[in-house]
Motif scaffolding. Structure first.
Motif, PDB file in Angstrom:
ATOM      1  N   UNK A   4       0.851  -1.186   0.000  1.00 17.11           N
ATOM      2  CA  UNK A   4       0.000   0.000   0.000  1.00 17.11           C
ATOM      3  C   UNK A   4       0.890   1.241   0.000  1.00 17.11           C
ATOM      4  N   UNK A   5       0.570   2.193  -0.828  1.00 14.66           N
ATOM      5  CA  UNK A   5       1.272   3.475  -0.815  1.00 14.66           C
ATOM      6  C   UNK A   5       0.570   4.356   0.212  1.00 14.66           C
ATOM      7  N   UNK A   6       1.301   4.779   1.241  1.00 14.49           N
ATOM      8  CA  UNK A   6       0.697   5.562   2.318  1.00 14.49           C
ATOM      9  C   UNK A   6       1.322   6.940   2.471  1.00 14.49           C
ATOM     10  N   UNK A   7       2.519   7.137   1.904  1.00 12.28           N
ATOM     11  CA  UNK A   7       3.220   8.421   2.023  1.00 12.28           C
ATOM     12  C   UNK A   7       4.403   8.428   1.065  1.00 12.28           C
ATOM     13  N   UNK A   8       4.965   9.595   0.881  1.00 11.33           N
ATOM     14  CA  UNK A   8       6.224   9.710   0.139  1.00 11.33           C
ATOM     15  C   UNK A   8       7.367   9.423   1.100  1.00 11.33           C
ATOM     16  N   UNK A   9       8.470   8.953   0.581  1.00 16.78           N
ATOM     17  CA  UNK A   9       9.651   8.693   1.413  1.00 16.78           C
ATOM     18  C   UNK A   9      10.013   9.944   2.203  1.00 16.78           C
ATOM     19  N   UNK A  10       9.946  11.090   1.554  1.00 14.08           N
ATOM     20  CA  UNK A  10      10.316  12.353   2.203  1.00 14.08           C
ATOM     21  C   UNK A  10       9.343  12.771   3.308  1.00 14.08           C
ATOM     22  N   UNK A  11       8.160  12.156   3.373  1.00 16.42           N
ATOM     23  CA  UNK A  11       7.172  12.479   4.411  1.00 16.42           C
ATOM     24  C   UNK A  11       7.534  11.887   5.776  1.00 16.42           C
ATOM     25  N   UNK A  23      -7.359  -0.390   5.523  1.00 16.03           N
ATOM     26  CA  UNK A  23      -8.456  -1.351   5.612  1.00 16.03           C
ATOM     27  C   UNK A  23      -9.092  -1.359   7.000  1.00 16.03           C
ATOM     28  N   UNK A  24      -9.279  -0.150   7.551  1.00 17.40           N
ATOM     29  CA  UNK A  24      -9.949   0.001   8.834  1.00 17.40           C
ATOM     30  C   UNK A  24      -9.075  -0.248  10.051  1.00 17.40           C
ATOM     31  N   UNK A  25      -7.776  -0.478   9.843  1.00 22.00           N
ATOM     32  CA  UNK A  25      -6.867  -0.746  10.960  1.00 22.00           C
ATOM     33  C   UNK A  25      -5.812   0.344  11.065  1.00 22.00           C
ATOM     34  N   UNK A  38       6.087  -1.664   8.986  1.00 23.64           N
ATOM     35  CA  UNK A  38       4.689  -1.425   9.343  1.00 23.64           C
ATOM     36  C   UNK A  38       4.332  -2.301  10.536  1.00 23.64           C
ATOM     37  N   UNK A  39       3.709  -1.693  11.542  1.00 22.63           N
ATOM     38  CA  UNK A  39       3.335  -2.412  12.763  1.00 22.63           C
ATOM     39  C   UNK A  39       1.887  -2.083  13.081  1.00 22.63           C
ATOM     40  N   UNK A  40       1.098  -3.096  13.323  1.00 24.92           N
ATOM     41  CA  UNK A  40      -0.289  -2.884  13.730  1.00 24.92           C
ATOM     42  C   UNK A  40      -0.287  -2.057  15.007  1.00 24.92           C
ATOM     43  N   UNK A  41      -1.068  -0.999  15.041  1.00 21.37           N
ATOM     44  CA  UNK A  41      -1.070  -0.053  16.156  1.00 21.37           C
ATOM     45  C   UNK A  41      -1.974  -0.544  17.294  1.00 21.37           C
ATOM     46  N   UNK A  42      -1.643  -1.695  17.819  1.00 20.99           N
ATOM     47  CA  UNK A  42      -2.390  -2.268  18.941  1.00 20.99           C
ATOM     48  C   UNK A  42      -1.445  -3.042  19.833  1.00 20.99           C
ATOM     49  N   UNK A  43      -1.724  -3.031  21.113  1.00 18.88           N
ATOM     50  CA  UNK A  43      -0.979  -3.884  22.041  1.00 18.88           C
ATOM     51  C   UNK A  43      -1.991  -4.839  22.678  1.00 18.88           C
ATOM     52  N   UNK A  44      -1.527  -5.840  23.410  1.00 18.05           N
ATOM     53  CA  UNK A  44      -2.453  -6.819  23.995  1.00 18.05           C
ATOM     54  C   UNK A  44      -3.519  -6.204  24.905  1.00 18.05           C
ATOM     55  N   UNK A  45      -3.266  -5.030  25.466  1.00 20.40           N
ATOM     56  CA  UNK A  45      -4.269  -4.405  26.330  1.00 20.40           C
ATOM     57  C   UNK A  45      -5.281  -3.605  25.527  1.00 20.40           C
ATOM     58  N   UNK A  46      -5.173  -3.671  24.181  1.00 22.10           N
ATOM     59  CA  UNK A  46      -6.071  -2.994  23.240  1.00 22.10           C
ATOM     60  C   UNK A  46      -5.895  -1.481  23.215  1.00 22.10           C
ATOM     61  N   UNK A  47      -4.802  -1.000  23.732  1.00 23.00           N
ATOM     62  CA  UNK A  47      -4.500   0.433  23.671  1.00 23.00           C
ATOM     63  C   UNK A  47      -3.584   0.686  22.488  1.00 23.00           C
ATOM     64  N   UNK A  48      -3.648   1.879  21.873  1.00 19.62           N
ATOM     65  CA  UNK A  48      -2.734   2.173  20.776  1.00 19.62           C
ATOM     66  C   UNK A  48      -1.280   2.057  21.242  1.00 19.62           C
ATOM     67  N   UNK A  49      -0.424   1.463  20.419  1.00 19.13           N
ATOM     68  CA  UNK A  49       0.965   1.284  20.809  1.00 19.13           C
ATOM     69  C   UNK A  49       1.913   2.228  20.093  1.00 19.13           C
ATOM     70  N   UNK A  50       1.476   2.895  19.037  1.00 23.35           N
ATOM     71  CA  UNK A  50       2.314   3.802  18.270  1.00 23.35           C
ATOM     72  C   UNK A  50       1.937   5.238  18.602  1.00 23.35           C
TER      73      UNK A  50
END
Length: 58
Positions: A4-11, A23-25, A38-50
């Motif tokens: 997936x293209x999400x940004x330019x390298x310079x961004x 895709x909703x994540x 790329x890392x899914x932005x979730x931890x086991x406690x369901x809080x954002x990790x990034x």
């Protein structure tokens, strides 16, 4: 593996990151030594990790 293209390298600065929705994540995209991870932005406690800013746990 899908691509997936999400940004330019310079961004995304070296040792930086952005948070995107794919895709909703919530996904953190990190740049380390000109490689991108790329890392899914979730931890086991369901809080954002990034989080936007590093936290200091005591």
């Amino acid at each position: 593996m899908a691509r997936h293209v999400v940004a330019r390298v310079s961004d995304i600065p070296e040792r930086g990151r952005i948070i995107v929705t794919l895709q909703g994540r919530s996904v953190g995209i990190f740049r380390v030594r000109d490689k991108f991870y790329a890392v899914l932005n979730r931890c086991p406690t369901r809080a954002p990790s990034c989080a936007a800013a590093p936290s200091s746990a005591t």
